[in-house]
Design a protein around this motif. Structure first.
Motif, short mmCIF file in Angstrom:
data_model
loop_
_atom_site.label_atom_id
_atom_site.label_comp_id
_atom_site.label_asym_id
_atom_site.label_seq_id
_atom_site.Cartn_x
_atom_site.Cartn_y
_atom_site.Cartn_z
N SER A 56 0.36 -1.07 0.15
CA SER A 56 -0.24 -0.16 -0.19
C SER A 56 0.78 1.39 0.05
O SER A 56 0.60 3.05 -0.46
CB SER A 56 -0.77 0.21 0.83
N ASP A 57 2.29 1.61 0.10
CA ASP A 57 2.81 2.45 0.49
C ASP A 57 3.86 2.78 -0.59
O ASP A 57 4.61 3.79 -1.11
CB ASP A 57 3.87 2.49 1.29
N GLN A 58 4.10 1.79 -2.00
CA GLN A 58 4.54 2.01 -3.36
C GLN A 58 3.42 2.16 -4.09
O GLN A 58 1.81 1.99 -3.94
CB GLN A 58 5.00 0.72 -3.02
N ASP A 63 -4.27 -5.65 -18.22
CA ASP A 63 -4.98 -6.41 -16.63
C ASP A 63 -4.01 -7.64 -16.19
O ASP A 63 -3.98 -8.05 -15.45
CB ASP A 63 -6.17 -7.01 -17.62
N VAL A 64 -3.27 -7.92 -17.33
CA VAL A 64 -1.58 -9.11 -16.44
C VAL A 64 -0.93 -8.56 -16.50
O VAL A 64 -0.28 -8.77 -15.01
CB VAL A 64 -2.10 -10.77 -17.55
N LEU A 65 -0.05 -7.96 -17.11
CA LEU A 65 1.65 -8.05 -16.68
C LEU A 65 1.58 -6.53 -15.44
O LEU A 65 1.97 -6.71 -15.01
CB LEU A 65 1.54 -7.15 -18.20
N PHE A 66 0.02 -5.76 -15.79
CA PHE A 66 0.53 -3.87 -14.99
C PHE A 66 -0.24 -4.42 -13.60
O PHE A 66 -0.04 -4.48 -12.61
CB PHE A 66 0.48 -3.04 -15.66
N ALA A 67 -1.78 -4.35 -14.20
CA ALA A 67 -3.13 -4.43 -13.01
C ALA A 67 -2.89 -6.14 -11.55
O ALA A 67 -2.23 -5.82 -10.93
CB ALA A 67 -4.19 -4.75 -13.48
N ASP A 68 -1.76 -7.20 -12.50
CA ASP A 68 -1.05 -8.25 -11.59
C ASP A 68 0.02 -8.55 -11.61
O ASP A 68 0.07 -8.12 -10.36
CB ASP A 68 -1.98 -9.98 -12.42
N PRO A 87 2.66 -8.85 -4.44
CA PRO A 87 3.40 -7.79 -2.94
C PRO A 87 5.25 -7.94 -3.14
O PRO A 87 5.79 -7.91 -1.82
CB PRO A 87 2.84 -7.94 -2.33
N GLU A 88 4.92 -9.22 -3.83
CA GLU A 88 6.39 -10.52 -2.65
C GLU A 88 7.48 -9.44 -3.57
O GLU A 88 8.56 -10.05 -3.23
CB GLU A 88 6.86 -10.88 -3.77
N ARG A 120 9.78 -0.77 -7.38
CA ARG A 120 11.33 -0.16 -7.19
C ARG A 120 11.95 -1.44 -7.86
O ARG A 120 13.25 -1.42 -8.83
CB ARG A 120 11.91 0.35 -5.82
N ASP A 121 12.58 -2.34 -7.47
CA ASP A 121 12.76 -3.50 -7.55
C ASP A 121 12.27 -4.47 -9.15
O ASP A 121 13.37 -4.30 -9.94
CB ASP A 121 12.54 -5.09 -6.29
N ARG A 122 11.23 -4.09 -9.10
CA ARG A 122 10.84 -4.90 -10.51
C ARG A 122 11.94 -3.81 -11.45
O ARG A 122 11.35 -4.27 -12.53
CB ARG A 122 9.25 -4.84 -10.76
N SER A 123 11.22 -3.06 -11.30
CA SER A 123 11.58 -1.86 -12.09
C SER A 123 13.48 -2.04 -12.05
O SER A 123 13.58 -1.88 -13.79
CB SER A 123 12.19 -0.43 -12.00
N LEU A 124 13.86 -2.56 -11.45
CA LEU A 124 15.55 -2.80 -11.61
C LEU A 124 16.02 -4.13 -12.98
O LEU A 124 16.56 -3.92 -13.33
CB LEU A 124 16.19 -2.99 -10.43
N VAL A 125 14.97 -5.00 -11.94
CA VAL A 125 15.13 -6.00 -12.21
C VAL A 125 14.61 -6.11 -14.24
O VAL A 125 15.26 -6.38 -15.49
CB VAL A 125 14.25 -7.40 -11.96
#
Length: 128
Positions: free
Chosen positions: A2-4, A28-33, A38-39, A43-48
């Motif tokens: 909730s804080d991101q 609906d799949v790539l972005f919304a899901d 939460p895992e 920020r981490d997803r952006s670096l990956v």
């Protein structure tokens, strides 16, 4: 989570009238899901994502994702370092191409910041 920031795609805006299924899967799949699971933080997803796009030589998608990475809290220095690191594993041409995109993007951002500063200065002068 909730804080991101919630990650939202632009598939329908880009391709909704031309390729509605691809637009739906993007939004609906790539972005919304996936992007909002939460895992990993955004920020981490952006670096990956920047690392994978660099390694794959996908510079056409890199400009968008570098911008999103900054929105998600990754600094310019961290992005330059990530691309440098990936270059040694993925290949020099791919890393150099990715760094060229980053340099162009950050130069554009610096230019627009300078333009904003100039405009603010002009406005202050006009008011005096």
């Amino acid at each position: 989570m909730s804080d991101q920031p919630v990650q939202v795609g632009g598939g329908r805006t880009l391709f909704g009238d031309f390729a509605p299924k691809l637009a739906e899967l993007t939004d609906d799949v790539l972005f919304a899901d996936v992007w909002n699971r939460p895992e990993l933080s955004a920020r981490d997803r952006s670096l990956v994502t920047v690392a994978v796009l660099t390694a794959g030589g996908n510079t056409e998608q890199l400009r968008f994702h570098l911008g999103r990475a900054v929105e998600n809290g990754v600094t310019q220095d961290e992005l330059v370092e990530a691309i440098t690191h990936v270059t040694l594993y993925a290949g020099w041409p791919r890393g150099m191409a990715a760094m060229g995109v980053a340099k162009e993007l950050f130069a554009d951002d610096a230019d627009s910041d300078d333009d904003d500063t100039d405009t603010d200065t002009d406005t202050d002068t006009d008011e005096k």
